[in-house]
Design a protein around this motif. Structure first.
Motif, PDB file in Angstrom:
ATOM      1  N   MET A   1       0.842  -1.175   0.000  1.00 60.45           N
ATOM      2  CA  MET A   1       0.000   0.000   0.000  1.00 60.45           C
ATOM      3  C   MET A   1       0.890   1.243   0.000  1.00 60.45           C
ATOM      4  SD  MET A   1      -3.105   0.615   2.482  1.00 60.45           S
ATOM      5  CE  MET A   1      -3.358   2.115   3.292  1.00 60.45           C
ATOM      6  N   ASN A   2       0.750   2.041  -1.039  1.00 58.76           N
ATOM      7  CA  ASN A   2       1.558   3.241  -1.185  1.00 58.76           C
ATOM      8  C   ASN A   2       0.722   4.456  -0.793  1.00 58.76           C
ATOM      9  OD1 ASN A   2       3.401   5.155  -1.865  1.00 58.76           O
ATOM     10  ND2 ASN A   2       3.357   4.769  -4.047  1.00 58.76           N
ATOM     11  N   THR A   3       1.098   5.090   0.287  1.00 54.43           N
ATOM     12  CA  THR A   3       0.360   6.276   0.728  1.00 54.43           C
ATOM     13  C   THR A   3       1.207   7.509   0.445  1.00 54.43           C
ATOM     14  OG1 THR A   3       1.258   6.050   2.943  1.00 54.43           O
ATOM     15  CG2 THR A   3      -0.881   5.044   2.529  1.00 54.43           C
ATOM     16  N   ARG A   4       0.846   8.210  -0.605  1.00 56.13           N
ATOM     17  CA  ARG A   4       1.528   9.455  -0.954  1.00 56.13           C
ATOM     18  C   ARG A   4       0.828  10.604  -0.262  1.00 56.13           C
ATOM     19  NH1 ARG A   4       1.773   9.684  -7.311  1.00 56.13           N
ATOM     20  NH2 ARG A   4       0.388  11.333  -6.682  1.00 56.13           N
ATOM     21  N   ARG A   5       1.614  11.563   0.176  1.00 55.24           N
ATOM     22  CA  ARG A   5       1.060  12.751   0.816  1.00 55.24           C
ATOM     23  C   ARG A   5       1.501  13.978   0.049  1.00 55.24           C
ATOM     24  NH1 ARG A   5       2.613  13.159   6.813  1.00 55.24           N
ATOM     25  NH2 ARG A   5       1.461  15.074   6.469  1.00 55.24           N
ATOM     26  N   LEU A   6       0.625  14.942   0.008  1.00 53.33           N
ATOM     27  CA  LEU A   6       0.956  16.220  -0.611  1.00 53.33           C
ATOM     28  C   LEU A   6       1.748  17.030   0.401  1.00 53.33           C
ATOM     29  CD1 LEU A   6       0.636  18.164  -2.981  1.00 53.33           C
ATOM     30  CD2 LEU A   6      -1.504  18.917  -1.978  1.00 53.33           C
ATOM     31  N   THR A   7       2.991  17.340   0.045  1.00 52.53           N
ATOM     32  CA  THR A   7       3.864  18.114   0.925  1.00 52.53           C
ATOM     33  C   THR A   7       4.534  19.218   0.120  1.00 52.53           C
ATOM     34  OG1 THR A   7       5.756  16.661   0.491  1.00 52.53           O
ATOM     35  CG2 THR A   7       4.388  16.132   2.413  1.00 52.53           C
ATOM     36  N   LYS A   8       5.123  20.152   0.815  1.00 52.59           N
ATOM     37  CA  LYS A   8       5.922  21.178   0.152  1.00 52.59           C
ATOM     38  C   LYS A   8       7.201  20.526  -0.359  1.00 52.59           C
ATOM     39  CE  LYS A   8       4.660  24.573   3.569  1.00 52.59           C
ATOM     40  NZ  LYS A   8       5.212  25.505   4.559  1.00 52.59           N
ATOM     41  N   SER A   9       7.689  21.012  -1.479  1.00 49.90           N
ATOM     42  CA  SER A   9       8.916  20.471  -2.045  1.00 49.90           C
ATOM     43  C   SER A   9      10.127  21.101  -1.374  1.00 49.90           C
ATOM     44  CB  SER A   9       8.960  20.738  -3.546  1.00 49.90           C
ATOM     45  OG  SER A   9      10.185  20.300  -4.087  1.00 49.90           O
ATOM     46  N   SER A  10      11.098  20.265  -1.065  1.00 47.55           N
ATOM     47  CA  SER A  10      12.339  20.805  -0.503  1.00 47.55           C
ATOM     48  C   SER A  10      13.381  21.038  -1.589  1.00 47.55           C
ATOM     49  CB  SER A  10      12.895  19.850   0.558  1.00 47.55           C
ATOM     50  OG  SER A  10      13.182  18.598  -0.030  1.00 47.55           O
ATOM     51  N   THR A  11      13.153  20.484  -2.778  1.00 45.50           N
ATOM     52  CA  THR A  11      14.129  20.628  -3.854  1.00 45.50           C
ATOM     53  C   THR A  11      13.682  21.601  -4.933  1.00 45.50           C
ATOM     54  OG1 THR A  11      13.178  18.728  -4.988  1.00 45.50           O
ATOM     55  CG2 THR A  11      15.040  18.307  -3.532  1.00 45.50           C
ATOM     56  N   ASP A  12      12.377  21.744  -5.156  1.00 41.82           N
ATOM     57  CA  ASP A  12      11.854  22.603  -6.217  1.00 41.82           C
ATOM     58  C   ASP A  12      10.989  23.684  -5.591  1.00 41.82           C
ATOM     59  OD1 ASP A  12      11.058  23.719  -8.574  1.00 41.82           O
ATOM     60  OD2 ASP A  12       9.762  22.078  -9.184  1.00 41.82           O
ATOM     61  N   SER A  13      11.637  24.711  -5.067  1.00 45.07           N
ATOM     62  CA  SER A  13      10.863  25.755  -4.398  1.00 45.07           C
ATOM     63  C   SER A  13      11.339  27.127  -4.834  1.00 45.07           C
ATOM     64  CB  SER A  13      10.986  25.632  -2.881  1.00 45.07           C
ATOM     65  OG  SER A  13      12.303  25.852  -2.483  1.00 45.07           O
ATOM     66  N   SER A  14      10.369  27.992  -5.115  1.00 47.79           N
ATOM     67  CA  SER A  14      10.697  29.380  -5.405  1.00 47.79           C
ATOM     68  C   SER A  14      10.457  30.223  -4.160  1.00 47.79           C
ATOM     69  CB  SER A  14       9.843  29.913  -6.548  1.00 47.79           C
ATOM     70  OG  SER A  14      10.222  29.316  -7.745  1.00 47.79           O
ATOM     71  N   LEU A  15       9.273  30.076  -3.584  1.00 47.62           N
ATOM     72  CA  LEU A  15       8.963  30.795  -2.351  1.00 47.62           C
ATOM     73  C   LEU A  15       8.892  29.825  -1.176  1.00 47.62           C
ATOM     74  CD1 LEU A  15       6.244  33.284  -3.609  1.00 47.62           C
ATOM     75  CD2 LEU A  15       8.624  33.765  -3.106  1.00 47.62           C
ATOM     76  N   HIS A  16       7.847  28.999  -1.161  1.00 45.41           N
ATOM     77  CA  HIS A  16       7.649  28.079  -0.045  1.00 45.41           C
ATOM     78  C   HIS A  16       7.629  26.623  -0.475  1.00 45.41           C
ATOM     79  CE1 HIS A  16       6.869  31.187   2.905  1.00 45.41           C
ATOM     80  NE2 HIS A  16       6.152  31.808   1.991  1.00 45.41           N
ATOM     81  N   GLY A  17       7.692  26.333  -1.762  1.00 42.27           N
ATOM     82  CA  GLY A  17       7.697  24.960  -2.236  1.00 42.27           C
ATOM     83  C   GLY A  17       6.324  24.387  -2.507  1.00 42.27           C
ATOM     84  N   VAL A  18       5.284  25.232  -2.483  1.00 44.69           N
ATOM     85  CA  VAL A  18       3.913  24.756  -2.690  1.00 44.69           C
ATOM     86  C   VAL A  18       3.726  24.253  -4.119  1.00 44.69           C
ATOM     87  CG1 VAL A  18       1.473  25.428  -2.729  1.00 44.69           C
ATOM     88  CG2 VAL A  18       2.947  26.233  -0.899  1.00 44.69           C
ATOM     89  N   CYS A  19       4.074  25.046  -5.106  1.00 41.41           N
ATOM     90  CA  CYS A  19       3.898  24.648  -6.509  1.00 41.41           C
ATOM     91  C   CYS A  19       4.777  23.454  -6.849  1.00 41.41           C
ATOM     92  CB  CYS A  19       4.199  25.815  -7.447  1.00 41.41           C
ATOM     93  SG  CYS A  19       3.027  27.170  -7.304  1.00 41.41           S
TER      94      CYS A  19
ATOM     95  N   GLY B   1       5.725  21.131  -4.765  1.00 40.97           N
ATOM     96  CA  GLY B   1       5.131  19.976  -4.102  1.00 40.97           C
ATOM     97  C   GLY B   1       3.923  19.443  -4.858  1.00 40.97           C
ATOM     98  N   ILE B   2       3.100  20.352  -5.371  1.00 41.18           N
ATOM     99  CA  ILE B   2       1.937  19.932  -6.168  1.00 41.18           C
ATOM    100  C   ILE B   2       2.419  19.251  -7.445  1.00 41.18           C
ATOM    101  CG2 ILE B   2      -0.029  20.779  -7.501  1.00 41.18           C
ATOM    102  CD1 ILE B   2      -0.364  22.959  -5.342  1.00 41.18           C
ATOM    103  N   ALA B   3       3.439  19.801  -8.079  1.00 44.83           N
ATOM    104  CA  ALA B   3       3.985  19.218  -9.310  1.00 44.83           C
ATOM    105  C   ALA B   3       4.565  17.833  -9.052  1.00 44.83           C
ATOM    106  CB  ALA B   3       5.042  20.141  -9.897  1.00 44.83           C
ATOM    107  N   GLU B   4       5.292  17.657  -7.962  1.00 47.86           N
ATOM    108  CA  GLU B   4       5.846  16.344  -7.629  1.00 47.86           C
ATOM    109  C   GLU B   4       4.737  15.344  -7.336  1.00 47.86           C
ATOM    110  OE1 GLU B   4       8.484  16.993  -4.355  1.00 47.86           O
ATOM    111  OE2 GLU B   4       9.971  18.012  -5.599  1.00 47.86           O
ATOM    112  N   PHE B   5       3.679  15.769  -6.672  1.00 45.22           N
ATOM    113  CA  PHE B   5       2.575  14.874  -6.322  1.00 45.22           C
ATOM    114  C   PHE B   5       1.866  14.353  -7.565  1.00 45.22           C
ATOM    115  CE2 PHE B   5      -1.834  14.019  -5.042  1.00 45.22           C
ATOM    116  CZ  PHE B   5      -1.615  13.139  -3.985  1.00 45.22           C
ATOM    117  N   PHE B   6       1.605  15.245  -8.534  1.00 46.03           N
ATOM    118  CA  PHE B   6       0.888  14.853  -9.741  1.00 46.03           C
ATOM    119  C   PHE B   6       1.818  14.418 -10.873  1.00 46.03           C
ATOM    120  CE2 PHE B   6      -2.379  17.556  -7.730  1.00 46.03           C
ATOM    121  CZ  PHE B   6      -3.403  16.612  -7.674  1.00 46.03           C
ATOM    122  N   GLY B   7       3.110  14.582 -10.719  1.00 43.84           N
ATOM    123  CA  GLY B   7       4.066  14.176 -11.738  1.00 43.84           C
ATOM    124  C   GLY B   7       4.044  15.057 -12.978  1.00 43.84           C
TER     125      GLY B   7
END
Length: 65
Positions: free
Chosen positions: A1-19, A21-27
């Motif tokens: 069972m793979n449980t993915r969570r929407l989180t802020k990105s620590s590698t792809d962030s301009s301000l806070h990593g929200v965008c 994190g969303i991009a990583e979650f949806f690929g």
């Protein structure tokens, strides 16, 4: 069972990593997510809410020297 969570990105962030994190979650591209946030009228409110509500992603040890 793979449980993915929407989180802020620590590698792809301009301000806070929200965008990033969303991009990583949806690929998808983070540029596309940022473009959608720019084009959406209520995006500032949504971004502020997500920046405060999303947990930070776990930090990974990078092997870049």
């Amino acid at each position: 069972m793979n449980t993915r969570r929407l989180t802020k990105s620590s590698t792809d962030s301009s301000l806070h990593g929200v965008c990033g994190g969303i991009a990583e979650f949806f690929g998808i591209s983070s540029f596309l997510v940022r473009l959608i946030f720019i084009m959406t009228p209520a995006s500032l409110i949504v971004y502020i809410l997500l920046a405060n509500m999303l947990p930070d992603s776990p930090r990974r040890i990078s092997s870049r020297y």
